[in-house]
Design a protein around this motif. Structure first.
Motif, mmCIF file in Angstrom:
data_model
loop_
_atom_site.group_PDB
_atom_site.id
_atom_site.type_symbol
_atom_site.label_atom_id
_atom_site.label_comp_id
_atom_site.label_asym_id
_atom_site.label_seq_id
_atom_site.Cartn_x
_atom_site.Cartn_y
_atom_site.Cartn_z
ATOM 1 N N MET A 1 -3.707 -23.820 -5.744
ATOM 2 C CA MET A 1 -4.276 -23.383 -4.474
ATOM 3 C C MET A 1 -4.739 -21.933 -4.618
ATOM 4 S SD MET A 1 -2.532 -22.979 -0.704
ATOM 5 C CE MET A 1 -2.334 -24.716 -0.475
ATOM 6 N N ASN A 2 -5.989 -21.697 -4.278
ATOM 7 C CA ASN A 2 -6.498 -20.330 -4.313
ATOM 8 C C ASN A 2 -6.055 -19.581 -3.065
ATOM 9 O OD1 ASN A 2 -8.818 -21.924 -5.987
ATOM 10 N ND2 ASN A 2 -8.408 -19.870 -6.756
ATOM 11 N N LYS A 3 -6.039 -18.271 -3.187
ATOM 12 C CA LYS A 3 -5.615 -17.423 -2.076
ATOM 13 C C LYS A 3 -6.682 -16.395 -1.773
ATOM 14 C CE LYS A 3 -0.744 -18.023 -3.002
ATOM 15 N NZ LYS A 3 0.552 -17.395 -3.213
ATOM 16 N N ILE A 4 -6.719 -16.031 -0.500
ATOM 17 C CA ILE A 4 -7.561 -14.932 -0.049
ATOM 18 C C ILE A 4 -6.610 -13.861 0.465
ATOM 19 C CG2 ILE A 4 -9.287 -14.156 1.595
ATOM 20 C CD1 ILE A 4 -10.384 -17.032 1.635
ATOM 21 N N TYR A 5 -6.682 -12.693 -0.132
ATOM 22 C CA TYR A 5 -5.856 -11.559 0.262
ATOM 23 C C TYR A 5 -6.714 -10.594 1.063
ATOM 24 C CZ TYR A 5 -2.605 -13.160 -3.325
ATOM 25 O OH TYR A 5 -1.737 -13.915 -4.086
ATOM 26 N N ILE A 6 -6.325 -10.331 2.292
ATOM 27 C CA ILE A 6 -7.011 -9.335 3.106
ATOM 28 C C ILE A 6 -6.076 -8.135 3.169
ATOM 29 C CG2 ILE A 6 -7.966 -8.770 5.366
ATOM 30 C CD1 ILE A 6 -8.373 -11.831 5.768
ATOM 31 N N ILE A 7 -6.486 -7.061 2.503
ATOM 32 C CA ILE A 7 -5.674 -5.851 2.443
ATOM 33 C C ILE A 7 -6.299 -4.836 3.391
ATOM 34 C CG2 ILE A 7 -4.643 -4.083 0.978
ATOM 35 C CD1 ILE A 7 -3.830 -7.005 0.219
ATOM 36 N N SER A 8 -5.547 -4.479 4.422
ATOM 37 C CA SER A 8 -6.049 -3.617 5.475
ATOM 38 C C SER A 8 -5.192 -2.367 5.594
ATOM 39 C CB SER A 8 -6.045 -4.410 6.798
ATOM 40 O OG SER A 8 -6.618 -3.641 7.837
ATOM 41 N N GLY A 9 -5.522 -1.552 6.558
ATOM 42 C CA GLY A 9 -4.782 -0.334 6.836
ATOM 43 C C GLY A 9 -5.750 0.797 7.107
ATOM 44 N N PRO A 10 -5.223 1.919 7.584
ATOM 45 C CA PRO A 10 -6.099 3.058 7.869
ATOM 46 C C PRO A 10 -6.761 3.600 6.606
ATOM 47 C CG PRO A 10 -3.815 3.495 8.566
ATOM 48 C CD PRO A 10 -3.828 2.183 7.879
ATOM 49 N N ALA A 11 -7.854 4.300 6.787
ATOM 50 C CA ALA A 11 -8.543 4.938 5.670
ATOM 51 C C ALA A 11 -7.587 5.894 4.978
ATOM 52 C CB ALA A 11 -9.770 5.691 6.178
ATOM 53 N N GLY A 12 -7.553 5.852 3.643
ATOM 54 C CA GLY A 12 -6.722 6.756 2.877
ATOM 55 C C GLY A 12 -5.345 6.230 2.529
ATOM 56 N N VAL A 13 -5.012 5.027 3.012
ATOM 57 C CA VAL A 13 -3.657 4.498 2.797
ATOM 58 C C VAL A 13 -3.457 3.933 1.391
ATOM 59 C CG1 VAL A 13 -3.968 2.125 3.611
ATOM 60 C CG2 VAL A 13 -1.837 3.292 4.068
ATOM 61 N N GLY A 14 -4.546 3.631 0.688
ATOM 62 C CA GLY A 14 -4.450 3.088 -0.661
ATOM 63 C C GLY A 14 -5.024 1.697 -0.805
ATOM 64 N N LYS A 15 -5.878 1.291 0.131
ATOM 65 C CA LYS A 15 -6.463 -0.053 0.080
ATOM 66 C C LYS A 15 -7.262 -0.289 -1.194
ATOM 67 C CE LYS A 15 -8.762 0.078 3.944
ATOM 68 N NZ LYS A 15 -8.362 1.425 4.408
ATOM 69 N N SER A 16 -8.139 0.640 -1.533
ATOM 70 C CA SER A 16 -9.007 0.436 -2.700
ATOM 71 C C SER A 16 -8.204 0.380 -3.996
ATOM 72 C CB SER A 16 -10.068 1.532 -2.780
ATOM 73 O OG SER A 16 -10.925 1.433 -1.667
ATOM 74 N N THR A 17 -7.287 1.293 -4.164
ATOM 75 C CA THR A 17 -6.449 1.292 -5.370
ATOM 76 C C THR A 17 -5.679 -0.016 -5.465
ATOM 77 O OG1 THR A 17 -6.218 3.696 -5.277
ATOM 78 C CG2 THR A 17 -4.550 2.479 -6.535
ATOM 79 N N THR A 18 -5.099 -0.436 -4.348
ATOM 80 C CA THR A 18 -4.294 -1.657 -4.332
ATOM 81 C C THR A 18 -5.146 -2.897 -4.558
ATOM 82 O OG1 THR A 18 -2.701 -0.602 -2.847
ATOM 83 C CG2 THR A 18 -2.661 -3.015 -2.956
ATOM 84 N N THR A 19 -6.269 -3.008 -3.857
ATOM 85 C CA THR A 19 -7.079 -4.226 -3.973
ATOM 86 C C THR A 19 -7.718 -4.367 -5.350
ATOM 87 O OG1 THR A 19 -8.930 -3.075 -2.917
ATOM 88 C CG2 THR A 19 -7.588 -4.498 -1.509
ATOM 89 N N LYS A 20 -8.210 -3.284 -5.898
ATOM 90 C CA LYS A 20 -8.819 -3.359 -7.237
ATOM 91 C C LYS A 20 -7.779 -3.752 -8.279
ATOM 92 C CE LYS A 20 -12.527 -0.135 -6.193
ATOM 93 N NZ LYS A 20 -13.015 1.238 -6.305
ATOM 94 N N GLY A 21 -6.591 -3.173 -8.179
ATOM 95 C CA GLY A 21 -5.525 -3.522 -9.110
ATOM 96 C C GLY A 21 -5.039 -4.938 -8.923
ATOM 97 N N LEU A 22 -4.930 -5.370 -7.661
ATOM 98 C CA LEU A 22 -4.489 -6.734 -7.373
ATOM 99 C C LEU A 22 -5.479 -7.750 -7.937
ATOM 100 C CD1 LEU A 22 -2.410 -8.573 -5.938
ATOM 101 C CD2 LEU A 22 -3.794 -8.330 -3.856
ATOM 102 N N ALA A 23 -6.763 -7.473 -7.778
ATOM 103 C CA ALA A 23 -7.787 -8.396 -8.297
ATOM 104 C C ALA A 23 -7.650 -8.592 -9.802
ATOM 105 C CB ALA A 23 -9.181 -7.885 -7.949
ATOM 106 N N LYS A 24 -7.231 -7.559 -10.509
ATOM 107 C CA LYS A 24 -7.073 -7.637 -11.961
ATOM 108 C C LYS A 24 -5.831 -8.432 -12.371
ATOM 109 C CE LYS A 24 -9.542 -3.349 -12.787
ATOM 110 N NZ LYS A 24 -9.438 -1.939 -13.159
ATOM 111 N N GLN A 25 -4.965 -8.745 -11.415
ATOM 112 C CA GLN A 25 -3.748 -9.499 -11.704
ATOM 113 C C GLN A 25 -4.026 -10.978 -11.963
ATOM 114 O OE1 GLN A 25 -0.318 -8.084 -11.544
ATOM 115 N NE2 GLN A 25 -1.732 -6.409 -11.955
#
Length: 175
Positions: A1-25
């Motif tokens: 089963m594929n998953k869709i991860y929606i990573i949210s939060g205020p600007a500056g919280v670390g969304k981009s760092t987290t999502t880019k790293g998660l995608a590489k997992q």
């Protein structure tokens, strides 16, 4: 089963760092940066927080891309400010078109002092300043189930593997 991860939060919280790293997992994944979709509109551009029509168009495009990627057997990681009502509408569209998918919603969170510290570490043109706190206030006044919040105040970049594992394995993030 594929998953869709929606990573949210205020600007500056670390969304981009987290999502880019998660995608590489994942061996099969796609990364969708909502801000890039938002900035595809040139003529008649309005920021999504000032135009419900603009925000709706961004989410419609994110949903269409997500469907295409899931149908291609990719896990999808979305980096964008998302509130539960947007995730609900997004989920309806996804589930209407794709059966075998699970949606994960995570609101990354830090305390105000840490948010401003992290924002100050960004490149000057990406710093949000007061806008970070405005978005934080918006998250606080919305009715969001606490199970979706993931407080990373005391976590550092060296803890990213732990963050990825928690996002992938914590059942409370299932939408």
């Amino acid at each position: 089963m594929n998953k869709i991860y929606i990573i949210s939060g205020p600007a500056g919280v670390g969304k981009s760092t987290t999502t880019k790293g998660l995608a590489k997992q994942f061996s099969q994944s796609a990364y969708i940066e909502g801000d890039l979709i938002n900035h595809m509109v040139v003529g008649g551009y309005l920021p999504p927080w000032k135009s419900e029509e603009s925000l709706s168009l961004v989410w419609e495009n994110i949903a269409d891309l997500s469907v295409n990627f899931v149908q291609a057997k990719k896990n999808v990681i979305i980096d964008y400010v998302a509130f539960p009502e947007e995730v609900e509408e997004f989920s309806r569209k996804i589930y209407a078109e794709v059966q075998n998918v699970e949606i994960i919603y995570v609101v990354l969170w830090v305390d105000r002092k840490e948010l401003l510290r992290r924002d100050a570490l960004r490149i000057k043109e990406h710093q949000m300043g007061v806008r970070c706190l405005e978005l934080m206030n918006e998250f606080e006044i919305r009715v969001i189930d606490e199970r979706f919040f993931y407080n990373t105040t005391d976590l550092q970049a060296s803890d990213l593997e732990e963050i990825f594992m928690n996002i992938k394995e914590n059942p409370s993030f299932k939408f």
